[in-house]
Design a protein around this motif. Structure first.
Motif, PDB file in Angstrom:
ATOM      1  N   VAL A 114     -43.710 -58.647 -48.920  1.00 51.38           N
ATOM      2  CA  VAL A 114     -42.881 -59.233 -47.863  1.00 51.38           C
ATOM      3  C   VAL A 114     -41.692 -58.307 -47.670  1.00 51.38           C
ATOM      4  N   ARG A 115     -41.464 -57.900 -46.427  1.00 51.35           N
ATOM      5  CA  ARG A 115     -40.363 -56.991 -46.145  1.00 51.35           C
ATOM      6  C   ARG A 115     -39.479 -57.561 -45.041  1.00 51.35           C
ATOM      7  N   PHE A 116     -38.194 -57.329 -45.198  1.00 48.14           N
ATOM      8  CA  PHE A 116     -37.231 -57.642 -44.149  1.00 48.14           C
ATOM      9  C   PHE A 116     -36.589 -56.324 -43.745  1.00 48.14           C
ATOM     10  N   ALA A 117     -36.593 -56.044 -42.457  1.00 41.52           N
ATOM     11  CA  ALA A 117     -36.078 -54.771 -41.963  1.00 41.52           C
ATOM     12  C   ALA A 117     -34.563 -54.671 -42.040  1.00 41.52           C
ATOM     13  N   ARG A 118     -33.888 -55.807 -41.867  1.00 39.27           N
ATOM     14  CA  ARG A 118     -32.423 -55.804 -41.883  1.00 39.27           C
ATOM     15  C   ARG A 118     -31.912 -56.899 -42.790  1.00 39.27           C
ATOM     16  N   ALA A 119     -30.830 -56.590 -43.496  1.00 42.14           N
ATOM     17  CA  ALA A 119     -30.215 -57.567 -44.396  1.00 42.14           C
ATOM     18  C   ALA A 119     -28.719 -57.316 -44.460  1.00 42.14           C
ATOM     19  N   LEU A 120     -27.968 -58.386 -44.430  1.00 43.74           N
ATOM     20  CA  LEU A 120     -26.514 -58.312 -44.531  1.00 43.74           C
ATOM     21  C   LEU A 120     -26.031 -59.323 -45.550  1.00 43.74           C
ATOM     22  N   GLY A 121     -24.991 -58.968 -46.272  1.00 45.82           N
ATOM     23  CA  GLY A 121     -24.358 -59.930 -47.170  1.00 45.82           C
ATOM     24  C   GLY A 121     -24.731 -59.747 -48.625  1.00 45.82           C
ATOM     25  N   ALA A 122     -24.477 -60.798 -49.384  1.00 48.40           N
ATOM     26  CA  ALA A 122     -24.714 -60.807 -50.828  1.00 48.40           C
ATOM     27  C   ALA A 122     -26.184 -61.139 -51.085  1.00 48.40           C
ATOM     28  N   LEU A 123     -27.015 -60.108 -51.108  1.00 47.11           N
ATOM     29  CA  LEU A 123     -28.466 -60.300 -51.150  1.00 47.11           C
ATOM     30  C   LEU A 123     -28.954 -60.973 -52.424  1.00 47.11           C
ATOM     31  N   THR A 124     -28.250 -60.800 -53.509  1.00 50.03           N
ATOM     32  CA  THR A 124     -28.720 -61.428 -54.756  1.00 50.03           C
ATOM     33  C   THR A 124     -28.539 -62.940 -54.735  1.00 50.03           C
ATOM     34  N   THR A 125     -27.846 -63.485 -53.728  1.00 45.72           N
ATOM     35  CA  THR A 125     -27.738 -64.947 -53.637  1.00 45.72           C
ATOM     36  C   THR A 125     -29.069 -65.576 -53.262  1.00 45.72           C
ATOM     37  N   LEU A 126     -30.044 -64.768 -52.856  1.00 49.37           N
ATOM     38  CA  LEU A 126     -31.392 -65.281 -52.621  1.00 49.37           C
ATOM     39  C   LEU A 126     -32.057 -65.695 -53.936  1.00 49.37           C
ATOM     40  N   LEU A 127     -31.628 -65.079 -55.019  1.00 49.17           N
ATOM     41  CA  LEU A 127     -32.208 -65.341 -56.339  1.00 49.17           C
ATOM     42  C   LEU A 127     -31.608 -66.580 -56.976  1.00 49.17           C
ATOM     43  N   GLU A 128     -32.376 -67.204 -57.842  1.00 44.22           N
ATOM     44  CA  GLU A 128     -31.836 -68.278 -58.673  1.00 44.22           C
ATOM     45  C   GLU A 128     -30.786 -67.653 -59.597  1.00 44.22           C
ATOM     46  N   PRO A 129     -29.760 -68.404 -59.985  1.00 35.19           N
ATOM     47  CA  PRO A 129     -28.657 -67.841 -60.772  1.00 35.19           C
ATOM     48  C   PRO A 129     -29.072 -67.067 -62.023  1.00 35.19           C
ATOM     49  N   GLN A 130     -30.106 -67.491 -62.725  1.00 35.26           N
ATOM     50  CA  GLN A 130     -30.466 -66.789 -63.960  1.00 35.26           C
ATOM     51  C   GLN A 130     -30.994 -65.381 -63.705  1.00 35.26           C
ATOM     52  N   TYR A 131     -31.329 -65.050 -62.455  1.00 34.44           N
ATOM     53  CA  TYR A 131     -31.815 -63.709 -62.132  1.00 34.44           C
ATOM     54  C   TYR A 131     -30.770 -62.849 -61.417  1.00 34.44           C
ATOM     55  N   LEU A 136     -28.236 -67.765 -44.959  1.00 33.45           N
ATOM     56  CA  LEU A 136     -27.540 -68.673 -45.870  1.00 33.45           C
ATOM     57  C   LEU A 136     -26.057 -68.408 -45.658  1.00 33.45           C
ATOM     58  N   SER A 137     -25.230 -69.068 -46.429  1.00 37.20           N
ATOM     59  CA  SER A 137     -23.791 -68.892 -46.240  1.00 37.20           C
ATOM     60  C   SER A 137     -23.329 -67.454 -46.486  1.00 37.20           C
ATOM     61  N   ARG A 138     -24.025 -66.685 -47.340  1.00 35.88           N
ATOM     62  CA  ARG A 138     -23.557 -65.341 -47.684  1.00 35.88           C
ATOM     63  C   ARG A 138     -24.574 -64.242 -47.424  1.00 35.88           C
ATOM     64  N   VAL A 139     -25.670 -64.570 -46.712  1.00 31.07           N
ATOM     65  CA  VAL A 139     -26.698 -63.561 -46.478  1.00 31.07           C
ATOM     66  C   VAL A 139     -27.464 -63.855 -45.182  1.00 31.07           C
ATOM     67  N   VAL A 140     -27.841 -62.774 -44.480  1.00 32.59           N
ATOM     68  CA  VAL A 140     -28.659 -62.881 -43.272  1.00 32.59           C
ATOM     69  C   VAL A 140     -29.764 -61.838 -43.362  1.00 32.59           C
ATOM     70  N   LEU A 141     -31.006 -62.265 -43.126  1.00 32.17           N
ATOM     71  CA  LEU A 141     -32.168 -61.379 -43.135  1.00 32.17           C
ATOM     72  C   LEU A 141     -32.863 -61.481 -41.790  1.00 32.17           C
ATOM     73  N   SER A 142     -33.436 -60.374 -41.327  1.00 32.88           N
ATOM     74  CA  SER A 142     -34.214 -60.436 -40.089  1.00 32.88           C
ATOM     75  C   SER A 142     -35.279 -59.352 -40.095  1.00 32.88           C
ATOM     76  N   GLY A 143     -36.246 -59.530 -39.204  1.00 34.92           N
ATOM     77  CA  GLY A 143     -37.321 -58.562 -39.076  1.00 34.92           C
ATOM     78  C   GLY A 143     -38.328 -58.673 -40.202  1.00 34.92           C
ATOM     79  N   LEU A 144     -39.171 -59.682 -40.169  1.00 34.72           N
ATOM     80  CA  LEU A 144     -40.117 -59.972 -41.250  1.00 34.72           C
ATOM     81  C   LEU A 144     -41.439 -59.238 -41.047  1.00 34.72           C
ATOM     82  N   ARG A 145     -41.976 -58.737 -42.156  1.00 36.43           N
ATOM     83  CA  ARG A 145     -43.313 -58.149 -42.184  1.00 36.43           C
ATOM     84  C   ARG A 145     -43.985 -58.608 -43.470  1.00 36.43           C
TER      85      ARG A 145
END
Length: 183
Positions: A107-124, A83-92
């Motif tokens: 669900v696991r991602f081996a690598r993550a960069l950026g603002a990870l909470t942007t994956l969540l809906e705003p209320q979370y 996404l604009s502020r996050v990158v995930l890779s390596g899915l299991r």
């Protein structure tokens, strides 16, 4: 509702479960790891997948969730999500056997960069929906905030009141007791 969850060195680990009667996916927990620090998010009651994460992440995620209730493992180091502020890779994806009408999936991602909470809906998101008033009103004797918390604390704006009028007589030792300075 399944509650077991195993963590490892993944950057992100999400515990989901599927209600086989409805086919609905729910989020029970999410762990975000950064070196020696782990942030854990648990839901008081399970949250529907579509109401927990942003739509682009949900669209990507459901492509990798099991369609059948069989225990399975899927690993793909080539999967990348951005996404604009996050990158995930390596899915299991690890799906367990069905128990009491529910299937647990991690669900696991081996690598993550950026603002990870942007994956969540705003209320979370922990940094969302926090009202920072410009006036504390009666709670702090009617003093106004400057909008800069460090300045407010330094100038006594937000913290001024009866407790601040007392003298402070505490001192902090420069070294642990019983240790002498060597020359």
């Amino acid at each position: 509702m399944p509650t077991s969850f195993q963590t490892d060195d993944s950057a992100i680990a999400i515990s989901l479960f599927r209600d086989l009667a409805t086919g609905q996916w729910f989020v029970a927990r999410m762990d975000l790891s950064f070196g020696n620090v782990m942030h854990q998010m648990r839901f008081k009651s399970a949250s529907p997948l579509e109401q927990t994460f942003c739509a682009p992440f949900v669209e990507m995620l459901v492509k990798y969730l099991p369609r059948r209730p069989d225990p399975t493992v899927l690993a793909d180091s080539g999967v990348t999500f951005s996404l604009s502020r996050v990158v995930l890779s390596g899915l299991r994806v690890i799906a367990t056997r069905v128990m009491d009408g529910y299937q647990t999936v991690v669900v696991r991602f081996a690598r993550a960069l950026g603002a990870l909470t942007t994956l969540l809906e705003p209320q979370y998101r922990p940094d969302q929906n926090i009202d920072m008033p410009t006036q504390l009103g009666d709670a702090a004797g009617g003093s106004a905030l400057s909008g800069n918390p460090a300045e407010d604390l330094h100038q006594g704006g937000a913290a001024s009141g009866p407790l601040d009028d007392r003298p402070v007589e505490a001192t902090l030792p420069l070294r642990p007791p019983g240790t002498a300075r060597r020359h």
